[in-house]
Design a protein around this motif. Structure first.
Motif, PDB file in Angstrom:
ATOM      1  N   ARG A  13     116.813 108.399 -35.009  1.00 32.11           N
ATOM      2  CA  ARG A  13     115.457 108.119 -34.559  1.00 32.11           C
ATOM      3  C   ARG A  13     114.772 107.311 -35.645  1.00 32.11           C
ATOM      4  N   PHE A  14     114.052 106.283 -35.239  1.00 30.73           N
ATOM      5  CA  PHE A  14     113.223 105.522 -36.154  1.00 30.73           C
ATOM      6  C   PHE A  14     111.799 106.046 -36.023  1.00 30.73           C
ATOM      7  N   LEU A  15     111.148 106.237 -37.160  1.00 34.85           N
ATOM      8  CA  LEU A  15     109.820 106.829 -37.198  1.00 34.85           C
ATOM      9  C   LEU A  15     108.881 105.966 -38.030  1.00 34.85           C
ATOM     10  N   ARG A  16     107.621 105.964 -37.631  1.00 36.28           N
ATOM     11  CA  ARG A  16     106.614 105.186 -38.342  1.00 36.28           C
ATOM     12  C   ARG A  16     106.222 105.853 -39.658  1.00 36.28           C
ATOM     13  N   ARG A  17     105.604 105.071 -40.496  1.00 35.07           N
ATOM     14  CA  ARG A  17     105.074 105.575 -41.782  1.00 35.07           C
ATOM     15  C   ARG A  17     103.722 106.236 -41.524  1.00 35.07           C
ATOM     16  N   GLU A  18     103.786 107.446 -40.970  1.00 32.12           N
ATOM     17  CA  GLU A  18     102.575 108.216 -40.706  1.00 32.12           C
ATOM     18  C   GLU A  18     102.925 109.691 -40.723  1.00 32.12           C
ATOM     19  N   ARG A  19     101.958 110.513 -41.076  1.00 30.22           N
ATOM     20  CA  ARG A  19     102.211 111.950 -41.249  1.00 30.22           C
ATOM     21  C   ARG A  19     102.720 112.622 -39.979  1.00 30.22           C
ATOM     22  N   ARG A  20     102.275 112.172 -38.818  1.00 24.62           N
ATOM     23  CA  ARG A  20     102.736 112.837 -37.589  1.00 24.62           C
ATOM     24  C   ARG A  20     104.213 112.590 -37.319  1.00 24.62           C
ATOM     25  N   SER A  21     104.825 111.689 -38.059  1.00 24.34           N
ATOM     26  CA  SER A  21     106.264 111.474 -37.928  1.00 24.34           C
ATOM     27  C   SER A  21     107.067 112.689 -38.390  1.00 24.34           C
ATOM     28  N   VAL A  22     106.479 113.494 -39.284  1.00 27.52           N
ATOM     29  CA  VAL A  22     107.173 114.702 -39.746  1.00 27.52           C
ATOM     30  C   VAL A  22     107.355 115.661 -38.570  1.00 27.52           C
ATOM     31  N   GLN A  23     106.311 115.869 -37.795  1.00 31.47           N
ATOM     32  CA  GLN A  23     106.395 116.736 -36.616  1.00 31.47           C
ATOM     33  C   GLN A  23     107.360 116.149 -35.580  1.00 31.47           C
ATOM     34  N   ALA A  24     107.316 114.845 -35.393  1.00 30.16           N
ATOM     35  CA  ALA A  24     108.233 114.195 -34.453  1.00 30.16           C
ATOM     36  C   ALA A  24     109.683 114.352 -34.905  1.00 30.16           C
ATOM     37  N   ALA A  25     109.917 114.273 -36.209  1.00 33.91           N
ATOM     38  CA  ALA A  25     111.272 114.440 -36.745  1.00 33.91           C
ATOM     39  C   ALA A  25     111.770 115.861 -36.526  1.00 33.91           C
ATOM     40  N   ARG A  26     110.906 116.843 -36.739  1.00 36.07           N
ATOM     41  CA  ARG A  26     111.289 118.251 -36.509  1.00 36.07           C
ATOM     42  C   ARG A  26     111.623 118.477 -35.035  1.00 36.07           C
ATOM     43  N   ARG A  27     110.780 117.943 -34.155  1.00 32.34           N
ATOM     44  CA  ARG A  27     111.010 118.097 -32.721  1.00 32.34           C
ATOM     45  C   ARG A  27     112.337 117.450 -32.306  1.00 32.34           C
ATOM     46  N   PHE A  28     112.572 116.238 -32.785  1.00 30.56           N
ATOM     47  CA  PHE A  28     113.814 115.525 -32.492  1.00 30.56           C
ATOM     48  C   PHE A  28     115.020 116.315 -33.005  1.00 30.56           C
ATOM     49  N   THR A  29     114.901 116.864 -34.221  1.00 27.66           N
ATOM     50  CA  THR A  29     115.993 117.639 -34.804  1.00 27.66           C
ATOM     51  C   THR A  29     116.224 118.925 -34.016  1.00 27.66           C
ATOM     52  N   ALA A  30     115.157 119.616 -33.642  1.00 27.14           N
ATOM     53  CA  ALA A  30     115.296 120.849 -32.859  1.00 27.14           C
ATOM     54  C   ALA A  30     115.971 120.568 -31.519  1.00 27.14           C
ATOM     55  N   GLU A  31     115.589 119.482 -30.871  1.00 30.60           N
ATOM     56  CA  GLU A  31     116.215 119.107 -29.594  1.00 30.60           C
ATOM     57  C   GLU A  31     117.685 118.770 -29.797  1.00 30.60           C
ATOM     58  N   THR A  32     117.982 118.085 -30.884  1.00 27.08           N
ATOM     59  CA  THR A  32     119.370 117.726 -31.181  1.00 27.08           C
ATOM     60  C   THR A  32     120.199 118.972 -31.450  1.00 27.08           C
TER      61      THR A  32
END
Length: 133
Positions: A13-32
């Motif tokens: 997953r590519f993520l933007r340089r913004e703090r909400r990307s941390v939550q998006a990364a966790r969600r993506f990882t949990a789904e994976t």
């Protein structure tokens, strides 16, 4: 953020340089992890925490303005590999005596089986590994 065709044992997953990307990364990882039948295992919470720490470090220290970071998850059967790629300079290191903050890599080193930094032509990849049941 984008979705591309993913190989069964490889997700990115590519993520933007913004703090909400941390939550998006966790969600993506949990789904994976759920898709790989690894949610609820002994290591799942460790993986999620390390993803949060590595992505936070990349957002704060590693990704130059206007750039993105890349989160890569690889299931190699007995080992799960997490990589966070950024295009910023410098090599991160463990901080042992920070009063506030700065202990993300200390957590990664304590929770993962191995971790390290691999320099790239532009930037670096910070990775960690977890043995799987």
């Amino acid at each position: 953020m984008n979705d591309r065709t993913q190989l069964p044992g490889l997700r990115e997953r590519f993520l933007r340089r913004e703090r909400r990307s941390v939550q998006a990364a966790r969600r993506f990882t949990a789904e994976t992890l759920a898709g790989w039948d690894l949610a609820g295992t002994d290591r799942a919470d460790d993986v999620l925490l390390c993803v949060s720490e590595l992505v936070t470090n990349a957002v704060i220290h590693g990704v130059p303005p206007g750039r993105q970071l890349r989160l890569l998850l690889r299931n190699e059967g007995r080992v799960l590999v997490v990589e966070v790629h950024d295009s910023g300079p410098g090599v991160p290191h463990v901080v042992h005596d920070a009063d506030e903050g700065g202990r993300g890599l200390l957590l990664v080193s304590a929770l993962s089986d191995k971790w390290g930094v691999r320099e790239r032509e532009l930037g670096k990849a910070v990775w960690c590994e977890f043995g799987l049941p």
